[in-house]
Write an enzyme that holds these catalytic residues in place. Structure first.
Site, PDB file in Angstrom:
ATOM      1  N   ILE A 278       0.844  -1.207   0.000  1.00 14.23           N
ATOM      2  CA  ILE A 278       0.000   0.000   0.000  1.00 14.23           C
ATOM      3  C   ILE A 278       0.876   1.253   0.000  1.00 14.23           C
ATOM      4  O   ILE A 278       0.560   2.245  -0.670  1.00 14.23           O
ATOM      5  CB  ILE A 278      -0.976  -0.018   1.185  1.00 14.23           C
ATOM      6  CG1 ILE A 278      -1.984  -1.159   1.014  1.00 14.23           C
ATOM      7  CG2 ILE A 278      -1.716   1.324   1.300  1.00 14.23           C
ATOM      8  CD1 ILE A 278      -2.913  -1.352   2.190  1.00 14.23           C
ATOM      9  N   ASP A 279       1.974   1.228   0.755  1.00  9.90           N
ATOM     10  CA  ASP A 279       2.902   2.363   0.738  1.00  9.90           C
ATOM     11  C   ASP A 279       3.373   2.659  -0.680  1.00  9.90           C
ATOM     12  O   ASP A 279       3.339   3.809  -1.142  1.00  9.90           O
ATOM     13  CB  ASP A 279       4.125   2.060   1.615  1.00  9.90           C
ATOM     14  CG  ASP A 279       3.953   2.544   3.043  1.00  9.90           C
ATOM     15  OD1 ASP A 279       3.271   3.566   3.246  1.00  9.90           O
ATOM     16  OD2 ASP A 279       4.494   1.901   3.951  1.00  9.90           O
ATOM     17  N   TYR A 280       3.845   1.628  -1.362  1.00  7.05           N
ATOM     18  CA  TYR A 280       4.402   1.853  -2.695  1.00  7.05           C
ATOM     19  C   TYR A 280       3.316   2.194  -3.713  1.00  7.05           C
ATOM     20  O   TYR A 280       3.526   3.029  -4.597  1.00  7.05           O
ATOM     21  CB  TYR A 280       5.228   0.651  -3.134  1.00  7.05           C
ATOM     22  CG  TYR A 280       6.554   0.602  -2.420  1.00  7.05           C
ATOM     23  CD1 TYR A 280       7.542   1.532  -2.694  1.00  7.05           C
ATOM     24  CD2 TYR A 280       6.820  -0.352  -1.451  1.00  7.05           C
ATOM     25  CE1 TYR A 280       8.754   1.525  -2.034  1.00  7.05           C
ATOM     26  CE2 TYR A 280       8.034  -0.374  -0.773  1.00  7.05           C
ATOM     27  CZ  TYR A 280       8.996   0.564  -1.071  1.00  7.05           C
ATOM     28  OH  TYR A 280      10.200   0.551  -0.408  1.00  7.05           O
TER      29      TYR A 280
END
Length: 402
Positions: A171-173
């Site tokens: 999700i971060d990336y």
């Protein structure tokens, strides 16, 4: 080189993964990215990674993964002098990126309204856990928190295993890529309207968009996904995970043409004309029987052999690999989306970092410059604001810069 953003300047106040990954994409496409860091500390990821000597220098691999091709400027934003320096940098910038909790940038005097007064066509990107608006907007979160919030954990794992986190901070990336897309769109809009644009990117929004097919099915019909383990979302008995004589094979034969090709590849054309399996509906009604037939067949040979055979028949299939295996594949090497650079520590380290996730004109785009040490570019960047060496020395002595 593919440099569509060459000539653009980015002021990057983001930290950790999502924001820095967004600005890393911009840097790889030619933008000048000036990363603003806290004197003495810098980005928290500078002290993450496997090499103690690099961590001691605040150059951990966790930082290098998404911060090559950027300049590091160390400014204390809690000082009036520091904010004044920021005003000078912003006046000459095209893009401003921050991932503070909502409200923090405003308290620093660097919110959207304040920044667009400094540069009236700025593309201002705010990245946060839940967005700039809504009842949850002020809550902090990290990738695994959003995984718990967005519903993906209750679809991952096998029945009875309990909710299971995805094994990477995807999700971060994804949020970083989403932010880069928003920023690039914002540039066109700012040019078209001749005014500043505010891009509001939320990790939770991004996570839900990555589950769009599930979310729309639930909202439209009330359907709820279950933990399916390694089975295909199509629920086809000829798709999903199959055990072989030495490991697992992932297979997709969802429609009739794919199923007929699969039967031919397995030398079992009798299955494709069997009335129990001759259509998608028939296969669904007799899924247990068909699955047992296929299970017995796949156990007779190794996964690698099945993968090659099915590829010859144009049936989508892949042997389940470990990370070390896929990174060693000739195909990955040929694409060039991951490159190496040499970093000096107590010993020289060859470290690997990602480039752009796509090829442009058939060429992979990799970073040119290694990540900067904390504050390594402070003097060079701030001298562009017509600050003398004496003034820079004074600011450094008073703790405004490093």
């Amino acid at each position: 080189m593919f440099q569509p953003l060459k000539g653009l300047k980015v002021i990057d106040l983001s930290q950790v993964l999502a924001g820095p990954y967004a600005t890393y994409q911009l840097a790889l496409m030619g933008a000048e990215v000036i990363k603003i860091e806290k004197p003495g500390e810098g980005d928290w990821t500078r002290v993450l990674g496997p090499f103690p000597d690099l961590i001691a220098r605040r150059m951990g691999l966790g930082y290098m993964t998404q911060n090559a091709d950027k300049k590091s400027v160390a400014i204390n934003l809690k000082t009036a002098e520091g904010i004044e320096l920021m005003r000078g940098l912003i006046a000459g910038a095209d893009i401003f990126v921050e991932n503070f909790k909502p409200g923090v940038a405003e308290r620093l005097g660097l919110g959207f309204e304040a920044v667009r007064e400094m540069q009236d066509q700025i593309v201002y990107c705010s990245i946060s856990a839940y967005g700039q608006t809504g009842p949850l907007s002020e809550r902090p979160a990290y990738d695994h928190i959003i995984q718990g919030m967005c519903g993906i954990m209750k679809t991952t794992g096998t029945k009875g295993s309990g909710p299971t986190k995805v094994g990477a901070p995807y999700i971060d990336y994804a949020t970083g890529m989403n932010a880069a897309l928003g920023i690039i769109a914002g540039l066109r809009e700012a040019e078209r309207l001749k005014k500043a644009v505010h891009i509001d990117v939320a990790m939770l929004d991004t996570a839900l968009m990555m589950m769009a097919s599930l979310a729309t099915q639930h909202l439209s019909s009330g359907w709820l996904p279950e933990q399916n383990g390694n089975e295909a979302w199509s629920a086809s008995p000829s798709s999903g995970a199959f055990e072989t004589s030495d490991g697992m094979l992932m297979l997709a034969a969802n429609n009739d043409p794919q199923f007929h090709l699969l039967c031919a590849a397995l030398n079992r054309k009798d299955l494709s004309v069997d009335s129990r399996y001759a259509s998608t509906a028939a296969r669904a009604r007799n899924s247990g029987q068909l699955r047992r037939e296929l299970d017995d067949i796949f156990l007779t040979r190794p996964a690698a052999e099945w993968e090659l055979l099915l590829a010859e028949w144009k049936v989508p299939a892949a042997r389940v690999r470990g990370l070390e295996e896929v990174l060693a594949e000739d195909h990955i090497q040929s694409r060039g989306i991951i490159s190496s650079m040499n970093i000096k520590g107590d010993t020289d380290h060859e470290v690997f970092v990602p480039g752009l996730s796509f090829l442009a004109n058939g060429v992979a785009q990799s970073p040119v410059n290694i990540p900067s040490a904390l504050g390594a570019d402070t003097d060079a960047v701030l001298s562009g604001l017509n600050l003398s060496l004496e003034k820079l020395a004074e600011l450094r002595k008073s703790g405004v810069i490093e």
